[in-house]
Each structure stands twice: as structure tokens, then as C-alpha cells.
Design an enzyme around this catalytic site. Structure first.
Site, PDB file in Angstrom:
ATOM      1  N   ASP A   1      54.878  67.363  22.322  1.00 15.14           N
ATOM      2  CA  ASP A   1      54.801  67.708  20.903  1.00 15.14           C
ATOM      3  C   ASP A   1      54.222  66.572  20.065  1.00 15.14           C
ATOM      4  O   ASP A   1      54.071  65.440  20.533  1.00 15.14           O
ATOM      5  CB  ASP A   1      56.195  68.106  20.365  1.00 15.14           C
ATOM      6  CG  ASP A   1      57.318  67.218  20.914  1.00 15.14           C
ATOM      7  OD1 ASP A   1      57.029  66.074  21.316  1.00 15.14           O
ATOM      8  OD2 ASP A   1      58.463  67.674  20.946  1.00 15.14           O
TER       9      ASP A   1
ATOM     10  N   ASN B   1      70.933  69.809  19.149  1.00 14.75           N
ATOM     11  CA  ASN B   1      71.028  71.263  18.920  1.00 14.75           C
ATOM     12  C   ASN B   1      70.492  72.066  20.112  1.00 14.75           C
ATOM     13  O   ASN B   1      70.284  73.268  20.012  1.00 14.75           O
ATOM     14  CB  ASN B   1      70.293  71.660  17.629  1.00 14.75           C
ATOM     15  CG  ASN B   1      68.784  71.434  17.724  1.00 14.75           C
ATOM     16  OD1 ASN B   1      68.264  71.045  18.766  1.00 14.75           O
ATOM     17  ND2 ASN B   1      68.069  71.687  16.635  1.00 14.75           N
TER      18      ASN B   1
ATOM     19  N   HIS C   1      67.536  71.735  21.562  1.00 13.17           N
ATOM     20  CA  HIS C   1      66.082  71.951  21.649  1.00 13.17           C
ATOM     21  C   HIS C   1      65.466  71.160  22.802  1.00 13.17           C
ATOM     22  O   HIS C   1      65.984  70.114  23.208  1.00 13.17           O
ATOM     23  CB  HIS C   1      65.374  71.666  20.312  1.00 13.17           C
ATOM     24  CG  HIS C   1      65.204  70.236  19.935  1.00 13.17           C
ATOM     25  ND1 HIS C   1      65.018  69.814  18.637  1.00 13.17           N
ATOM     26  CD2 HIS C   1      65.181  69.082  20.677  1.00 13.17           C
ATOM     27  CE1 HIS C   1      64.892  68.498  18.609  1.00 13.17           C
ATOM     28  NE2 HIS C   1      64.982  68.032  19.828  1.00 13.17           N
TER      29      HIS C   1
ATOM     30  N   GLU D   1      63.069  74.896  18.476  1.00 15.99           N
ATOM     31  CA  GLU D   1      64.347  74.859  17.768  1.00 15.99           C
ATOM     32  C   GLU D   1      65.169  76.117  18.080  1.00 15.99           C
ATOM     33  O   GLU D   1      64.619  77.113  18.565  1.00 15.99           O
ATOM     34  CB  GLU D   1      64.073  74.745  16.265  1.00 15.99           C
ATOM     35  CG  GLU D   1      63.355  73.459  15.862  1.00 15.99           C
ATOM     36  CD  GLU D   1      64.240  72.203  15.940  1.00 15.99           C
ATOM     37  OE1 GLU D   1      65.095  72.094  16.847  1.00 15.99           O
ATOM     38  OE2 GLU D   1      64.053  71.310  15.089  1.00 15.99           O
TER      39      GLU D   1
HETATM   40  C1  F6R Z   1      60.380  64.594  21.777  1.00 15.93           C
HETATM   41  C2  F6R Z   1      61.018  65.874  22.093  1.00 15.93           C
HETATM   42  C3  F6R Z   1      62.451  66.123  21.769  1.00 15.93           C
HETATM   43  C4  F6R Z   1      63.387  65.016  22.255  1.00 15.93           C
HETATM   44  C5  F6R Z   1      64.823  65.286  21.820  1.00 15.93           C
HETATM   45  C6  F6R Z   1      65.762  64.182  22.214  1.00 15.93           C
HETATM   46  O1  F6R Z   1      59.024  64.584  22.197  1.00 15.93           O
HETATM   47  O2  F6R Z   1      60.356  66.724  22.603  1.00 15.93           O
HETATM   48  O3  F6R Z   1      62.845  67.350  22.327  1.00 15.93           O
HETATM   49  O4  F6R Z   1      63.324  64.939  23.647  1.00 15.93           O
HETATM   50  O5  F6R Z   1      64.885  65.456  20.438  1.00 15.93           O
HETATM   51  O6  F6R Z   1      65.399  63.019  21.541  1.00 15.93           O
HETATM   52  P1  F6R Z   1      66.153  61.636  21.828  1.00 15.93           P
HETATM   53  O7  F6R Z   1      65.807  61.246  23.198  1.00 15.93           O
HETATM   54  O8  F6R Z   1      65.572  60.711  20.783  1.00 15.93           O
HETATM   55  O9  F6R Z   1      67.590  61.910  21.627  1.00 15.93           O
END
Ligand code: F6R
Length: 269
Positions: free
Chosen positions: A67, A137, A139, A144
Site C-alpha cells: 500500500d 482492527n 486490517h 479496513e
Molecule cells: C502497512 C500495512 C498495514 C500494517 C499494519 C500494522 O503497509 O499494510 O496493514 O501492516 O497496520 O502496522 P504496525 O506494524 O505498524 O503495527
């Protein structure tokens, strides 16, 4: 689904690095799906270390990141392109031309960007190993809660919980985007193998919902239950809400001699 409960965040990163290096040994020209966030940083540091010690080369691989924020230019230090350059690409022997992030300027049509990204993944031969983190959450990527489980690369509007979780990374003066382009759940499920890394107690409920919860758009990571080769590598804190935690620990110890004898079922052929 393979669930590996490791002692701590360092052990999670070590197991993740082993998995990546096994793939590189087997297929030096592998296509990898990568993620940003706090969780993969320790993994990337271990990969850099292995590269510096001459144990891993990334020269022939191609990468696709999950992303990118919309309207973030590559030179913006908050962009996921900058993150990847800083945390990994600038420190290994990868060819930058073979690294992809779904960048989308404010004037670009995200639908066209999404379709082109899907085509590029397919032209590269599909993703061999997709690395994932998980949001509190549930994701994966920026898919989301309540996104379609058949989604493809497209624009998503971030939830308040994601914006709040990520606000720790932005200073008060910095603009924090609320829009992103993300690979979809269907795109992720097409990867030949996926591994989700999670560390810390703040991920424990999301991890439980992903592994043990009903398959539901509410917890997007639960879609991995439908993947034939999904490996969760989580630390004790992230595993703390699992009802079947003891079963997963036991299954892993039972599995060890079988893997030594026949190889791991989750490995790519
Ligand atoms: C980032 C992404 C998100 C993160 C997730 C966890 O490219 O795709 O899904 O993997 O938000 O983020 P951290 O590791 O910062 O807790």
C-alpha cells in the site's frame, strides 16, 4: 493454517528472516510482497545483516508493496516508498527498478493505478511470498473492516482507528493522509504463500479474531483462513488471547520431526 508462537519480537523477526532466506535460496528471482509499519522493521534489519554477511542476495528479486498513501510523493519521508528505501532497499543489493509501490498522486485516477498494479503483479508471475502485518482492527494492507473479501488493488478511506494508530508516526505539523491505495484481499490471497507477523499485546485481539474468529469482513485478516499456505508468526504477547494457543505450541513440537523428514507442507514446491 500454520501458527508459530515465538518467545518475543526478536524471535518473530528471526523466523521471518529464515522464511525469506529459504525462499531466496530456492528461487533467487522470487517475487515478494512487502509491508511497511513498525512490525517488519526488525525483520528487515535481519535481512540487511544477512546480506552484509554475504548470506543473502536480493539482486534478482522483484517486490510489490501492499500500500501507499494517496498524494505522498516518493521523496516525502512519510511515504511508504521512502520507508522501504530507508528501512531495506538502500541497504541491500536489490535493483530499485524491480521494486514497486502503488504510488498515486492527487491528480491520478486510483482506479487506473489499481488496475495497472494488478497487471504488473500478474506480468511478474504473481507473488511467491507476501509478508503481512496486522492492524489492531484486523486490517491487512489498508483493507479496513467491512471491505469486500474479494477486493483488488484500489483506493481505501482509512478508518479513524487506523488514523489514530498511525498518528504516532506523524508530528503535529505534518499532514497525515486519510486515503491510500492498497492491494485487495483477493490480490493478497493469490500470493502463493503468505506470512503474517504480529508482536505485542495490542495485537492480541486482532490476532485471535484472524486465527480463531469467524471468517468475516469485520476482521479482514480472517480471510487468511481461506489460504492454503498461510503462516502466522506471532510472539507470546500477540498470542495471549488465543483459545487454542496450547494446541498450536503442541502441534509445532509434534510437527518438527515430520518437517525434518519430509519438509514443510507450507513451503513452496
Ligand atoms: C502497512 C500495512 C498495514 C500494517 C499494519 C500494522 O503497509 O499494510 O496493514 O501492516 O497496520 O502496522 P504496525 O506494524 O505498524 O503495527
Amino acid at each position: 493454517m500454520e501458527v508459530i508462537i515465538a518467545k518475543d519480537a526478536d524471535a518473530v523477526a528471526e523466523l521471518g528472516a529464515q522464511l525469506v532466506c529459504e525462499l531466496l535460496n530456492k528461487k533467487p528471482e522470487a517475487v515478494m510482497g512487502l509491508t511497511t509499519g513498525s512490525t517488519p522493521i526488525a525483520l528487515y534489519q535481519k535481512l540487511i545483516q544477512r546480506h552484509q554477511q554475504g548470506e543473502a542476495s536480493f539482486r534478482a528479486i522483484t517486490t510489490f508493496n501492499l500500500d501507499e498513501y494517496i498524494g505522498m510523493t516518493a521523496d516525502n519521508p512519510q511515504s511508504y516508498r521512502s520507508f522501504m528505501n530507508r528501512e531495506l532497499f538502500d541497504q541491500i543489493d536489490i535493483l530499485k527498478a524491480n521494486t514497486h509501490v502503488p504510488s498515486c498522486g492527487l491528480e491520478d485516477n486510483p482506479r487506473a493505478i489499481g488496475a495497472a498494479y494488478e497487471r504488473a503483479i500478474s506480468v511478474a508471475g504473481g507473488i511467491d511470498l507476501q509478508i503481512l502485518g496486522i492492524g489492531s482492527n484486523g486490517h491487512i494492507g489498508f483493507n479496513e473492516p467491512c471491505s469486500s473479501l474479494s477486493s483488488r488493488t484500489r483506493m481505501k478511506i482509512l478508518t479513524e482507528s487506523t488514523v489514530n494508530d498511525n498518528s504516532r508516526l506523524f508530528s503535529a505539523e505534518e499532514f497525515q493522509p486519510h486515503l491510500a491505495v492498497t492491494m485487495g484481499i483477493a490480490s493478497i490471497l493469490e500470493s502463493r504463500r503468505v506470512t503474517l507477523l504480529a508482536t505485542g499485546a495490542h495485537k492480541a485481539e486482532a490476532v485471535r479474531d484472524a486465527i480463531e474468529g469467524p471468517l468475516s469482513a469485520r476482521c479482514q485478516a480472517s480471510a487468511l483462513q481461506m489460504h492454503e499456505r498461510a503462516t502466522f508468526i506471532i510472539d507470546e504477547a500477540a498470542a495471549s488471547c488465543l483459545e487454542y494457543g496450547d494446541y498450536f505450541r503442541w502441534a509445532n513440537s509434534e510437527n518438527t520431526p515430520i518437517i525434518e523428514k519430509f519438509g514443510n507442507f507450507y513451503e513452496l514446491d
